[in-house]
Design an enzyme around this catalytic site. Structure first.
Site, PDB file in Angstrom:
ATOM      1  N   LYS A 116       0.823  -1.213   0.000  1.00 31.22           N
ATOM      2  CA  LYS A 116       0.000   0.000   0.000  1.00 31.22           C
ATOM      3  C   LYS A 116       0.855   1.259   0.000  1.00 31.22           C
ATOM      4  O   LYS A 116       0.461   2.273  -0.571  1.00 31.22           O
ATOM      5  CB  LYS A 116      -0.962  -0.002   1.187  1.00 31.22           C
ATOM      6  CG  LYS A 116      -2.125  -0.969   1.013  1.00 31.22           C
ATOM      7  CD  LYS A 116      -3.225  -0.698   2.016  1.00 31.22           C
ATOM      8  CE  LYS A 116      -4.389  -1.648   1.802  1.00 31.22           C
ATOM      9  NZ  LYS A 116      -5.406  -1.522   2.860  1.00 31.22           N
ATOM     10  N   LYS A 199      -5.569 -11.738  -7.952  1.00 30.62           N
ATOM     11  CA  LYS A 199      -6.827 -11.814  -7.226  1.00 30.62           C
ATOM     12  C   LYS A 199      -7.797 -10.758  -7.759  1.00 30.62           C
ATOM     13  O   LYS A 199      -7.378  -9.662  -8.129  1.00 30.62           O
ATOM     14  CB  LYS A 199      -6.524 -11.544  -5.741  1.00 30.62           C
ATOM     15  CG  LYS A 199      -7.623 -11.953  -4.816  1.00 30.62           C
ATOM     16  CD  LYS A 199      -7.257 -11.670  -3.374  1.00 30.62           C
ATOM     17  CE  LYS A 199      -8.473 -11.123  -2.676  1.00 30.62           C
ATOM     18  NZ  LYS A 199      -8.256 -10.790  -1.281  1.00 30.62           N
ATOM     19  N   LYS A 202     -11.300  -4.765  -6.357  1.00 29.14           N
ATOM     20  CA  LYS A 202     -12.090  -3.610  -6.775  1.00 29.14           C
ATOM     21  C   LYS A 202     -11.208  -2.426  -7.147  1.00 29.14           C
ATOM     22  O   LYS A 202     -11.656  -1.470  -7.755  1.00 29.14           O
ATOM     23  CB  LYS A 202     -13.044  -3.208  -5.659  1.00 29.14           C
ATOM     24  CG  LYS A 202     -12.317  -2.764  -4.396  1.00 29.14           C
ATOM     25  CD  LYS A 202     -13.268  -2.621  -3.240  1.00 29.14           C
ATOM     26  CE  LYS A 202     -12.477  -2.601  -1.946  1.00 29.14           C
ATOM     27  NZ  LYS A 202     -13.270  -2.895  -0.786  1.00 29.14           N
TER      28      LYS A 202
END
Ligand code: TRP
Length: 335
Positions: A116, A199, A202
């Protein structure tokens, strides 16, 4: 009686945008069945969500829609404690105490923190780094025995266990040490429709890579038709057919089929027919959830009452642990 009490299970989902069918199949849907066997706490993790930039109005809206989605999917506020994380201040309070037994190195080493930080290089903040400690607080506050987590949260759960043991060693038995709850049979990992080696997420730049819980029928069918498949034309689940295998996993998740049943159903048919069938199965399964979610979102008074009641129950359970913690660390609370 102690031995007959149901174990406590905790999980949470962040209200940070659309929920994909991957989140539904891998997490939310399983929460429903668990309600029968465990004392479940399910939270909308809004405190976690602000570790990356959120638009205030959008966060508010997403919080309400996730709450409505939980209920529409079958989480029953009469059986489970359903609440919004920021409504229970003990989560932040325990985080502060746990911070004092957490080493910066443990947090900077976390895979998700590194990913992140790279992705949000303009906003690497202390909250992003402290995210796993807040997650440990979520879990430990309720004396949680079991946490259903996907692979991407395993490392965070491991830290929760370490912190529980560390605190217990230093201050005496205070926290239950949580275990991961491994989902039965198909903890199916749903992959991207555009790149089955990744994976389904969104936050993928390509909106065709994922299906959200609010996509309409035409969109779902279009995305399934566009999904990458593999060479050949046989609907068969195998390692050298990651695209088709992923579509089979999605199809099975919504129809209850096994691989063999699906392979038999589409024997002699090509990818085109299969992809259409996948799209239709997903759309059919989501339709009742979508209409229930829409109905609930029109009934704000009801949603507010669920949140309020859930927060009240969570608050009372959390306070028991927090008081114990405050006592153990030596906070004075009057005679
Ligand atoms: N970090 C989790 C996720 O993004 C959400 C979460 C927050 C959570 N607190 C939790 C999951 C506690 C399990 C237990 O998926």
């Amino acid at each position: 009686m102690e031995g007959t009490e149901k174990k406590i299970l905790f999980s949470a989902v962040q209200p940070s945008g659309a929920v994909t069918i991957g989140n539904y199949i891998g997490a939310i849907r399983n929460f429903v069945g668990l309600q029968e066997d465990y004392n479940c706490f399910y939270a909308v993790a809004d405190l976690h969500a602000i570790t990356v930039k959120q638009e205030a109005a959008v966060l508010r809206k997403n919080t309400l829609s996730l709450m409505a989605l939980f209920i529409a999917c079958g989480i029953d506020p009469a059986k489970s404690i359903l609440f919004v994380q920021s409504h229970v201040p003990a989560h932040c309070e325990l985080t502060w105490v746990l911070n004092t037994i957490t080493y910066p190195g443990e947090l900077s080493r976390m895979t998700q923190f590194k990913d992140k930080s790279a992705k949000h290089a303009e906003n690497v903040n202390m909250g992003l780094m402290d995210y796993p400690v807040l997650m440990a607080s979520d879990i430990l506050l309720y004396q949680t025995a079991l946490v259903p987590v996907g692979a991407d949260q395993k490392q965070h759960l491991e830290l929760s266990r370490d912190l529980a043991m560390r605190f217990n060693n230093r201050y005496g038995q205070t926290f239950e040490v949580p275990e991961p709850y491994i989902l039965k049979g198909n903890g199916a990992r749903i992959m991207s429709l555009a790149d089955p080696s990744r994976k389904m997420s969104k936050s993928d730049e390509n909106p065709n890579a994922f299906i959200t819980m609010t996509d309409d029928r035409d969109t779902i069918i279009r995305k399934c038709k566009r999904a990458v498949t593999d060479s050949g034309n046989e609907v068969r689940c195998s390692e050298d057919k990651p695209g088709v295998s992923n579509l089979i996993a999605i199809y099975n998740a919504f129809t209850g089929n096994t691989n063999e049943q699906t392979e038999r159903e589409f024997e002699g048919k090509g990818y085109g027919d299969f992809k259409l069938a996948v799209g239709e199965a997903v759309a059919d399964a989501l339709a009742p959830i979508q209409s229930e979610q829409a109905r609930l979102l029109k009934d704000k008074a009801y949603l507010d009452s669920v949140m309020k009641e859930g927060a009240g129950k969570a608050f009372r359970a959390a306070r028991r642990t927090l008081s114990k913690v405050y006592r153990k660390v030596g906070f004075y609370s009057g005679e």
